[in-house]
Design a protein around this motif. Structure first.
Motif, PDB file in Angstrom:
ATOM      1  N   MET A  22       0.848  -1.202   0.000  1.00 41.02           N
ATOM      2  CA  MET A  22       0.000   0.000   0.000  1.00 41.02           C
ATOM      3  C   MET A  22       0.874   1.239   0.000  1.00 41.02           C
ATOM      4  O   MET A  22       0.601   2.222  -0.664  1.00 41.02           O
ATOM      5  CB  MET A  22      -0.858   0.053   1.273  1.00 41.02           C
ATOM      6  CG  MET A  22      -1.851  -1.047   1.420  1.00 41.02           C
ATOM      7  SD  MET A  22      -3.013  -0.985   0.098  1.00 41.02           S
ATOM      8  CE  MET A  22      -2.280  -2.202  -0.932  1.00 41.02           C
ATOM      9  N   ALA A  23       1.945   1.164   0.806  1.00 44.84           N
ATOM     10  CA  ALA A  23       2.819   2.325   0.938  1.00 44.84           C
ATOM     11  C   ALA A  23       3.463   2.640  -0.407  1.00 44.84           C
ATOM     12  O   ALA A  23       3.597   3.796  -0.793  1.00 44.84           O
ATOM     13  CB  ALA A  23       3.888   2.051   1.990  1.00 44.84           C
ATOM     14  N   MET A  36      -7.854   8.111  -2.591  1.00 43.26           N
ATOM     15  CA  MET A  36      -8.004   6.695  -2.263  1.00 43.26           C
ATOM     16  C   MET A  36      -7.380   6.362  -0.909  1.00 43.26           C
ATOM     17  O   MET A  36      -7.862   5.490  -0.192  1.00 43.26           O
ATOM     18  CB  MET A  36      -7.365   5.824  -3.343  1.00 43.26           C
ATOM     19  CG  MET A  36      -8.112   5.845  -4.660  1.00 43.26           C
ATOM     20  SD  MET A  36      -9.620   4.845  -4.641  1.00 43.26           S
ATOM     21  CE  MET A  36      -8.943   3.203  -4.826  1.00 43.26           C
ATOM     22  N   PHE A  37      -6.297   7.059  -0.569  1.00 45.10           N
ATOM     23  CA  PHE A  37      -5.612   6.708   0.671  1.00 45.10           C
ATOM     24  C   PHE A  37      -6.007   7.589   1.859  1.00 45.10           C
ATOM     25  O   PHE A  37      -5.671   7.275   2.991  1.00 45.10           O
ATOM     26  CB  PHE A  37      -4.087   6.717   0.489  1.00 45.10           C
ATOM     27  CG  PHE A  37      -3.613   5.494  -0.245  1.00 45.10           C
ATOM     28  CD1 PHE A  37      -3.531   4.280   0.409  1.00 45.10           C
ATOM     29  CD2 PHE A  37      -3.291   5.547  -1.592  1.00 45.10           C
ATOM     30  CE1 PHE A  37      -3.127   3.139  -0.256  1.00 45.10           C
ATOM     31  CE2 PHE A  37      -2.893   4.415  -2.275  1.00 45.10           C
ATOM     32  CZ  PHE A  37      -2.817   3.210  -1.604  1.00 45.10           C
ATOM     33  N   THR A  38      -6.687   8.701   1.597  1.00 46.61           N
ATOM     34  CA  THR A  38      -7.132   9.494   2.750  1.00 46.61           C
ATOM     35  C   THR A  38      -8.623   9.338   2.972  1.00 46.61           C
ATOM     36  O   THR A  38      -9.093   9.392   4.104  1.00 46.61           O
ATOM     37  CB  THR A  38      -6.812  10.993   2.596  1.00 46.61           C
ATOM     38  OG1 THR A  38      -7.426  11.468   1.402  1.00 46.61           O
ATOM     39  CG2 THR A  38      -5.328  11.233   2.540  1.00 46.61           C
ATOM     40  N   PRO A  77     -11.262   6.937   1.006  1.00 47.38           N
ATOM     41  CA  PRO A  77     -11.883   6.094  -0.015  1.00 47.38           C
ATOM     42  C   PRO A  77     -13.402   6.053   0.158  1.00 47.38           C
ATOM     43  O   PRO A  77     -13.901   6.260   1.264  1.00 47.38           O
ATOM     44  CB  PRO A  77     -11.264   4.721   0.229  1.00 47.38           C
ATOM     45  CG  PRO A  77     -10.835   4.733   1.647  1.00 47.38           C
ATOM     46  CD  PRO A  77     -10.495   6.156   1.980  1.00 47.38           C
ATOM     47  N   GLN A 137     -11.699   0.753   1.931  1.00 47.29           N
ATOM     48  CA  GLN A 137     -11.262   1.213   3.253  1.00 47.29           C
ATOM     49  C   GLN A 137     -10.715   0.035   4.076  1.00 47.29           C
ATOM     50  O   GLN A 137      -9.635   0.120   4.660  1.00 47.29           O
ATOM     51  CB  GLN A 137     -12.453   1.825   3.975  1.00 47.29           C
ATOM     52  CG  GLN A 137     -12.136   2.248   5.370  1.00 47.29           C
ATOM     53  CD  GLN A 137     -12.319   3.739   5.545  1.00 47.29           C
ATOM     54  OE1 GLN A 137     -11.731   4.550   4.848  1.00 47.29           O
ATOM     55  NE2 GLN A 137     -13.140   4.114   6.460  1.00 47.29           N
ATOM     56  N   ASP A 138     -11.459  -1.070   4.097  1.00 53.88           N
ATOM     57  CA  ASP A 138     -11.020  -2.245   4.852  1.00 53.88           C
ATOM     58  C   ASP A 138      -9.678  -2.751   4.342  1.00 53.88           C
ATOM     59  O   ASP A 138      -8.793  -3.086   5.125  1.00 53.88           O
ATOM     60  CB  ASP A 138     -12.057  -3.378   4.741  1.00 53.88           C
ATOM     61  CG  ASP A 138     -13.231  -3.152   5.686  1.00 53.88           C
ATOM     62  OD1 ASP A 138     -13.137  -2.257   6.538  1.00 53.88           O
ATOM     63  OD2 ASP A 138     -14.239  -3.871   5.562  1.00 53.88           O
ATOM     64  N   ILE A 160      -7.221  -1.175   2.521  1.00 54.03           N
ATOM     65  CA  ILE A 160      -6.030  -0.343   2.697  1.00 54.03           C
ATOM     66  C   ILE A 160      -5.705  -0.070   4.160  1.00 54.03           C
ATOM     67  O   ILE A 160      -4.588   0.278   4.481  1.00 54.03           O
ATOM     68  CB  ILE A 160      -6.102   0.994   1.917  1.00 54.03           C
ATOM     69  CG1 ILE A 160      -7.213   1.878   2.441  1.00 54.03           C
ATOM     70  CG2 ILE A 160      -6.235   0.777   0.431  1.00 54.03           C
ATOM     71  CD1 ILE A 160      -7.154   3.259   1.836  1.00 54.03           C
ATOM     72  N   THR A 161      -6.679  -0.238   5.034  1.00 50.47           N
ATOM     73  CA  THR A 161      -6.371  -0.017   6.449  1.00 50.47           C
ATOM     74  C   THR A 161      -6.061  -1.330   7.171  1.00 50.47           C
ATOM     75  O   THR A 161      -5.845  -1.340   8.370  1.00 50.47           O
ATOM     76  CB  THR A 161      -7.535   0.687   7.186  1.00 50.47           C
ATOM     77  OG1 THR A 161      -8.701  -0.126   7.075  1.00 50.47           O
ATOM     78  CG2 THR A 161      -7.809   2.054   6.611  1.00 50.47           C
ATOM     79  N   GLY A 162      -6.074  -2.432   6.425  1.00 49.48           N
ATOM     80  CA  GLY A 162      -5.692  -3.710   7.029  1.00 49.48           C
ATOM     81  C   GLY A 162      -6.774  -4.325   7.887  1.00 49.48           C
ATOM     82  O   GLY A 162      -6.497  -4.906   8.928  1.00 49.48           O
ATOM     83  N   ARG A 163      -8.045  -4.154   7.473  1.00 51.45           N
ATOM     84  CA  ARG A 163      -9.136  -4.791   8.207  1.00 51.45           C
ATOM     85  C   ARG A 163      -9.623  -5.996   7.411  1.00 51.45           C
ATOM     86  O   ARG A 163      -9.533  -6.010   6.190  1.00 51.45           O
ATOM     87  CB  ARG A 163     -10.290  -3.814   8.409  1.00 51.45           C
ATOM     88  CG  ARG A 163      -9.980  -2.716   9.400  1.00 51.45           C
ATOM     89  CD  ARG A 163     -11.165  -1.787   9.557  1.00 51.45           C
ATOM     90  NE  ARG A 163     -11.001  -0.891  10.677  1.00 51.45           N
ATOM     91  CZ  ARG A 163     -10.358   0.267  10.612  1.00 51.45           C
ATOM     92  NH1 ARG A 163      -9.832   0.652   9.480  1.00 51.45           N
ATOM     93  NH2 ARG A 163     -10.247   1.023  11.682  1.00 51.45           N
ATOM     94  N   SER A 164     -10.167  -6.961   8.135  1.00 56.73           N
ATOM     95  CA  SER A 164     -10.681  -8.125   7.432  1.00 56.73           C
ATOM     96  C   SER A 164     -12.108  -7.836   6.988  1.00 56.73           C
ATOM     97  O   SER A 164     -12.945  -7.454   7.793  1.00 56.73           O
ATOM     98  CB  SER A 164     -10.658  -9.343   8.347  1.00 56.73           C
ATOM     99  OG  SER A 164     -11.282  -9.021   9.565  1.00 56.73           O
TER     100      SER A 164
END
Lengths: 271, 228
Positions: A226-227, A253-255, A257, A263-264, A266-270
């Motif tokens: 992602m980075a 997209m990164f601030t 979405p 959102q899930d 790129i923020t590392g949510r399942s």
């Protein structure tokens, strides 16, 4: 009271105007591997002189989509592509398009550097030679030098052009492969996780190179980082389960979405 | 909202929000107490407020450090990034609220040494209650992720301004009427001004919450009280 909110457009050095010319246009692309459908009705514009990052979990179809642009799926038995992929308005799947010529217009860089088992010089000279792009040894040598310079490798290899390409470090090999791709004057460069086998320093060099190259080419990059997508691209497209979920400026997209699936992810949510 | 795949990341973000809420609770208590110290001419309470301000300063530093750590180690994106940035900003605003409450407490100490201006105690107390209610509402909006509540605080700041303007006029009348009252009135004017500023910090916090929750800044012109 009249309550309005608006998205603030930040003045950004990297900002690509929305009306920038579209280089690659995909419309309603479906891809099947035998019975299994890998891509569902994907439509995406990729701008010229900009980096478009394709992100999404493994198996989401981003590499499959990338491979539609230079018809790499042709080489897979049982693969079928529907829909339209255009470069400068020209359908890449049209009958009169020679895939070999197409691939000289659309360079590709893979996850693992894959230099030919030849010298550094021959690696870069190979493309121009088979496409008959030069008429003299001098011209060929100039072309090789120019490509190596563009790839930021010249200073490191100019005194050992005739040693084996495979003897270079991983990062250097990846830049050699990029030099090989740009030696044939492509218009589009596809990169499939070009840095995933590289250390952070080599990664930074390749990212710097991508930033240089995007001033001249349309670049489409698949990345799991992602980075990295945030660092190198101006546009980002998120794929999930074979569908294009959302695309937009990388900053948005990164601030902020729009889709919860983006959102899930790129923020590392399942999800 | 779905949980993070890495559980400790979730825990850190939850902890961060809890720390901001805890700091908010203390700032709110300081603001309520400083108005009481003025109204009741309570020396012990005023001194306690001045002493407690250090805790707010320490909490702000702690929140900043947590955020720096989170940004460096977790690289938050999207709503997580906005949540992290808003923690820094809210902590900054709360720290300023604490400073303003401390300054009011110091004036309360000086006011105990001069004649009381009893008719003005009521209006100051009312303004203090109003400002404190704004602060409490905005902190509730933060803990309950309630964007409507944040907008409501944001759009009602003019009530605080109107209180301030009316107190200002009243104080001027007293000062013109009897120059011996100028010292007390000047102190009370600063008290009122500080309360008005605390109200401004509450609206700042409302804006931060709005951005955190929606990703969009609040940009409409805010309703303003009549000019002085």
């Amino acid at each position: 009271m009249n309550m309005t909110t608006s998205r603030v457009t930040l003045a950004h050095a990297d900002a690509i105007p929305d009306n920038a010319p579209v280089k690659v246009k995909a419309e309603g692309v479906n891809v099947f591997y035998g019975e299994k459908q890998a891509l569902f009705d994907v439509s995406l514009n990729m701008l010229d002189r900009a980096v478009t990052a394709l992100i999404g979990p493994s198996g989401c179809g981003k590499s499959t989509f990338l491979r539609c642009i230079n018809r790499m799926n042709d080489t897979i038995v049982g693969a079928r592509v529907e829909g339209r992929v255009e470069i400068d308005g020209q359908d890449v799947n049209a009958r009169d398009v020679d895939p070999v010529l197409l691939r000289s217009r659309v360079g590709m860089v893979f996850q693992k550097p894959n230099p030919f088992p030849k010298t550094i010089f021959e690696n870069v000279a190979y493309g121009p030679r088979i496409h008959g792009m030069t008429s003299s040894k001098k011209e060929l040598a100039d072309r090789v030098e120019a490509a190596l310079k563009k790839a930021g490798l010249w200073a490191e290899v100019h005194d050992r052009l005739h040693s084996a390409g495979t003897g270079l470090s991983g990062g250097q090999q990846q830049r050699l492969v990029i030099a090989r791709a740009i030696a044939v004057d492509p218009e589009v460069i596809l990169m499939d996780e070009p840095c995933s086998a590289l250390d952070p320093i080599a990664t930074a060099r390749v990212e710097e190179l991508i930033d240089e190259l995007r001033r001249q080419y349309c670049i489409v990059i698949v990345t799991h980082s992602m980075a990295q997508a945030a660092r190198v691209s101006q546009r980002t497209a998120f794929f999930h389960l074979g569908k294009l979920v959302e695309s937009g400026t990388t900053e948005a997209m990164f601030t902020n979405p729009t889709d919860p699936r983006t959102q899930d992810y790129i923020t590392g949510r399942s999800g | 909202m779905n949980e993070h795949i890495v559980k400790s990341y979730d825990e850190e973000l939850t902890q961060l929000a809890a720390e901001v809420a805890r700091m908010g609770g203390l700032a709110e208590a300081q603001v309520a107490a400083c108005v009481e110290a003025v109204a009741k001419r309570d020396v012990a309470l005023a001194e306690a407020i001045v002493a407690r301000d250090e805790r707010l300063d320490a909490m702000e530093i702690d929140i900043d450090q947590r955020c720096t750590r989170l940004i460096a180690l977790r690289q938050p994106m999207a709503n997580d990034l906005r949540r992290t940035l808003s923690a820094i900003k809210i902590a900054g605003n709360l720290e300023r609220c604490g400073d303003l409450a401390k300054s009011i407490a110091k004036r309360a100490l000086q006011l105990t040494e001069i004649e009381p201006l009893t008719p003005l105690t009521g209006p100051i107390e009312r303004m203090g209650k109003l400002v404190n209610a704004r602060l409490r509402e905005v902190l509730d909006a933060y803990t309950s992720n309630d964007v409507e509540c944040a907008i409501s605080v944001w759009s009602s700041d003019h009530e605080v301004d109107e209180h301030y303007n009316s107190l200002f006029r009243e104080l001027l009348t007293y000062m013109m009427g009897d120059p011996r009252m100028i010292t007390a009135c000047a102190h009370l004017l600063f008290v009122a001004k500080n309360l008005e500023r605390i109200g401004d910090h509450a609206t700042n916090i409302a804006e931060v919450i709005h951005y955190e929750l929606t990703g969009m800044p609040l940009t409409a012109p805010r309703p303003k009280g009549a000019p002085l």
